[in-house]
Design a protein around this motif. Structure first.
Motif, short mmCIF file in Angstrom:
data_model
loop_
_atom_site.label_atom_id
_atom_site.label_comp_id
_atom_site.label_asym_id
_atom_site.label_seq_id
_atom_site.Cartn_x
_atom_site.Cartn_y
_atom_site.Cartn_z
N VAL A 76 0.84 -1.20 0.00
CA VAL A 76 0.00 0.00 0.00
C VAL A 76 0.87 1.25 0.00
O VAL A 76 0.62 2.21 -0.74
CB VAL A 76 -0.94 -0.01 1.21
N VAL A 77 1.92 1.23 0.84
CA VAL A 77 2.83 2.38 0.91
C VAL A 77 3.51 2.60 -0.45
O VAL A 77 3.59 3.73 -0.95
CB VAL A 77 3.89 2.16 2.00
N ILE A 78 3.99 1.54 -1.07
CA ILE A 78 4.70 1.64 -2.35
C ILE A 78 3.81 2.23 -3.42
O ILE A 78 4.25 3.04 -4.25
CB ILE A 78 5.22 0.25 -2.76
N LEU A 79 2.54 1.84 -3.44
CA LEU A 79 1.64 2.28 -4.49
C LEU A 79 1.01 3.64 -4.22
O LEU A 79 0.80 4.43 -5.14
CB LEU A 79 0.53 1.23 -4.69
N ARG A 80 0.71 3.93 -2.95
CA ARG A 80 -0.09 5.13 -2.66
C ARG A 80 0.73 6.33 -2.23
O ARG A 80 0.34 7.47 -2.53
CB ARG A 80 -1.12 4.80 -1.58
N PRO A 98 3.73 7.65 -3.19
CA PRO A 98 4.19 8.56 -4.25
C PRO A 98 3.07 9.37 -4.88
O PRO A 98 3.24 10.57 -5.17
CB PRO A 98 4.84 7.62 -5.27
N ALA A 99 1.91 8.74 -5.10
CA ALA A 99 0.79 9.47 -5.70
C ALA A 99 0.32 10.59 -4.80
O ALA A 99 0.02 11.70 -5.26
CB ALA A 99 -0.35 8.50 -6.01
N ARG A 100 0.25 10.34 -3.50
CA ARG A 100 -0.15 11.39 -2.55
C ARG A 100 0.87 12.52 -2.53
O ARG A 100 0.52 13.70 -2.48
CB ARG A 100 -0.29 10.79 -1.14
N LEU A 101 2.15 12.17 -2.55
CA LEU A 101 3.19 13.19 -2.53
C LEU A 101 3.15 14.05 -3.79
O LEU A 101 3.28 15.28 -3.72
CB LEU A 101 4.57 12.52 -2.39
N GLU A 102 2.98 13.41 -4.94
CA GLU A 102 2.94 14.16 -6.19
C GLU A 102 1.75 15.10 -6.23
O GLU A 102 1.85 16.24 -6.72
CB GLU A 102 2.90 13.19 -7.37
N ALA A 103 0.59 14.66 -5.70
CA ALA A 103 -0.58 15.53 -5.64
C ALA A 103 -0.32 16.72 -4.71
O ALA A 103 -0.69 17.86 -5.03
CB ALA A 103 -1.80 14.74 -5.18
N ALA A 104 0.32 16.45 -3.58
CA ALA A 104 0.64 17.53 -2.64
C ALA A 104 1.64 18.51 -3.25
O ALA A 104 1.53 19.73 -3.07
CB ALA A 104 1.19 16.95 -1.34
N TRP A 105 2.62 18.00 -4.02
CA TRP A 105 3.60 18.87 -4.68
C TRP A 105 2.93 19.76 -5.72
O TRP A 105 3.28 20.94 -5.85
CB TRP A 105 4.70 18.03 -5.33
N ARG A 106 1.97 19.21 -6.48
CA ARG A 106 1.26 20.01 -7.48
C ARG A 106 0.49 21.14 -6.82
O ARG A 106 0.52 22.29 -7.28
CB ARG A 106 0.32 19.13 -8.30
N GLN A 107 -0.20 20.81 -5.72
CA GLN A 107 -0.97 21.83 -5.01
C GLN A 107 -0.05 22.92 -4.45
O GLN A 107 -0.36 24.11 -4.51
CB GLN A 107 -1.79 21.19 -3.90
N PRO A 131 -9.57 15.12 -7.20
CA PRO A 131 -9.60 14.37 -5.94
C PRO A 131 -8.22 13.86 -5.58
O PRO A 131 -7.43 13.48 -6.45
CB PRO A 131 -10.56 13.21 -6.25
N LEU A 132 -7.93 13.87 -4.28
CA LEU A 132 -6.64 13.35 -3.83
C LEU A 132 -6.59 11.84 -4.02
O LEU A 132 -7.61 11.15 -3.87
CB LEU A 132 -6.41 13.70 -2.37
N PRO A 133 -5.43 11.31 -4.35
CA PRO A 133 -5.30 9.84 -4.43
C PRO A 133 -5.60 9.22 -3.07
O PRO A 133 -5.56 9.89 -2.04
CB PRO A 133 -3.84 9.64 -4.84
N PRO A 134 -5.90 7.92 -3.05
CA PRO A 134 -6.19 7.26 -1.78
C PRO A 134 -5.05 7.40 -0.78
O PRO A 134 -3.88 7.40 -1.15
CB PRO A 134 -6.39 5.79 -2.18
N GLY A 135 -5.41 7.56 0.50
CA GLY A 135 -4.40 7.64 1.55
C GLY A 135 -3.79 6.29 1.85
O GLY A 135 -4.28 5.25 1.42
N VAL A 136 -2.73 6.32 2.62
CA VAL A 136 -2.00 5.09 2.92
C VAL A 136 -2.74 4.23 3.93
O VAL A 136 -2.70 3.00 3.85
CB VAL A 136 -0.58 5.43 3.44
N VAL A 137 -3.46 4.85 4.86
CA VAL A 137 -4.03 4.10 5.98
C VAL A 137 -5.54 3.96 5.89
O VAL A 137 -6.08 2.86 6.05
CB VAL A 137 -3.65 4.78 7.32
N ARG A 138 -6.25 5.04 5.62
CA ARG A 138 -7.69 5.03 5.82
C ARG A 138 -8.48 4.30 4.75
O ARG A 138 -9.38 3.52 5.06
CB ARG A 138 -8.20 6.47 5.93
N GLU A 139 -8.18 4.57 3.49
CA GLU A 139 -8.98 3.99 2.42
C GLU A 139 -8.76 2.48 2.33
O GLU A 139 -7.62 2.02 2.37
CB GLU A 139 -8.64 4.64 1.08
#
Length: 285
Positions: free
Chosen positions: A26-30, A32-41, A55-63
């Motif tokens: 989950v960490v490997i897949l999610r 980087p996507a969360r970080l890239e979305a945060a960097w764009r914002q 929409p933000l990509p799925p989180g590492v823990v909750r989704e």
């Protein structure tokens, strides 16, 4: 603590590794996507641009886990580490899309490496620390292999944990840990800039510097040269194999972080044995 034989603890570590490996996927897949979305914002905010409504990509823990193709949530039986993939025969239960071999591979490797750590260090604080190091290196390797990123969110805590553990003299004393961190960072930093000055190209990323610094903090400066040599050897073998299999040019970028991580873990577990074997072979003893 139950008085169990070491082999029982090794098996338990392997089972724990399967569970942790599922989370590492989950960490490997999610992440980087969360970080890239945060960097764009963040970039849009700095540049004064209107933020895109995405929409933000799925989180590492909750989704909850879901199929990346049809987005259907996975049932508990499908989420069983390793065995879920085997029971599904590598395909989604709902859309029959193939499930990446990454999932069972990461789980299996994490289980194997976790068992080796406990077999090596026993039921000790060193084994507990070694497990955290192992899991972090697996996550970093997977992320770098997929995205050519080594997130600060993992490398920097790993560096600081190594320095803090040196206060307990768990693996090395504080002075070697500090020297190892500094030399590890500066060595690859120097190679980076020398290569860039000579060729005008970037040979590696800054994450590689931080990863080697973290390994230096855990194992001291004496481990750095063997780690670099091992990582270069492993990188040459695996890289050459991938180039031959994929029939791609040598100019295609290839992440170096997984090879540093692999070499660092090997030296962490078997550095003394490898050094004694080399010394005996070369006639140093």
């Amino acid at each position: 603590m139950p008085d169990l034989p070491l082999i029982a603890w090794v098996v338990l570590a392997g089972v724990l590794g399967l569970i942790v490996g599922s989370f590492l996927n989950v960490v490997i897949l999610r992440l980087p996507a969360r970080l890239e979305a945060a960097w764009r914002q963040e970039a849009q905010s700095v540049l004064g641009l209107e933020a895109e409504a995405e929409p933000l990509p799925p989180g590492v823990v909750r989704e909850p886990s879901h199929c990346p193709h049809c987005k259907h949530p996975l049932s508990a039986r499908d989420n069983i580490p390793l065995f879920g993939w085997m029971l599904l025969r590598g395909r989604c239960r709902y859309c029959q899309a193939p499930i990446s071999i990454q999932y069972p591979l990461v789980e299996l490797l994490t289980a194997l490496f976790s068992a080796i750590i406990v077999w090596k260090f026993g039921v000790t604080w060193a084994a507990l620390a070694g497990l955290f190091l192992t899991w972090a290196l697996v996550a970093l390797s997977g992320i770098d292999f997929r995205t050519q990123l080594l997130p600060d969110q993992i490398t920097l805590p790993l560096l600081w944990l190594g320095l803090l553990l040196s206060l307990l003299h768990l693996f090395v004393a504080p002075q070697p840990a500090i020297l190892g961190a500094a030399i590890g960072y500066l060595s690859l930093w120097s190679v980076y800039w020398l290569f860039k000055l000579l060729t005008g190209k970037e040979g590696m990323g800054f994450g590689d510097f931080k990863l080697l610094a973290a390994l230096g903090a855990w194992m001291g400066p004496g481990a750095l040269l063997p780690i670099i040599l091992l990582s270069s050897l492993v990188g040459a073998v695996i890289g050459g194999t991938l180039i031959a299999l994929r029939k791609q040019g040598r100019d295609v970028p290839m992440p170096f972080g997984p090879f540093i991580a692999m070499a660092g873990w090997i030296w962490f577990v078997a550095g003394d044995e490898l050094w004694h074997a080399y010394a005996s072979f070369s006639g140093m003893q």
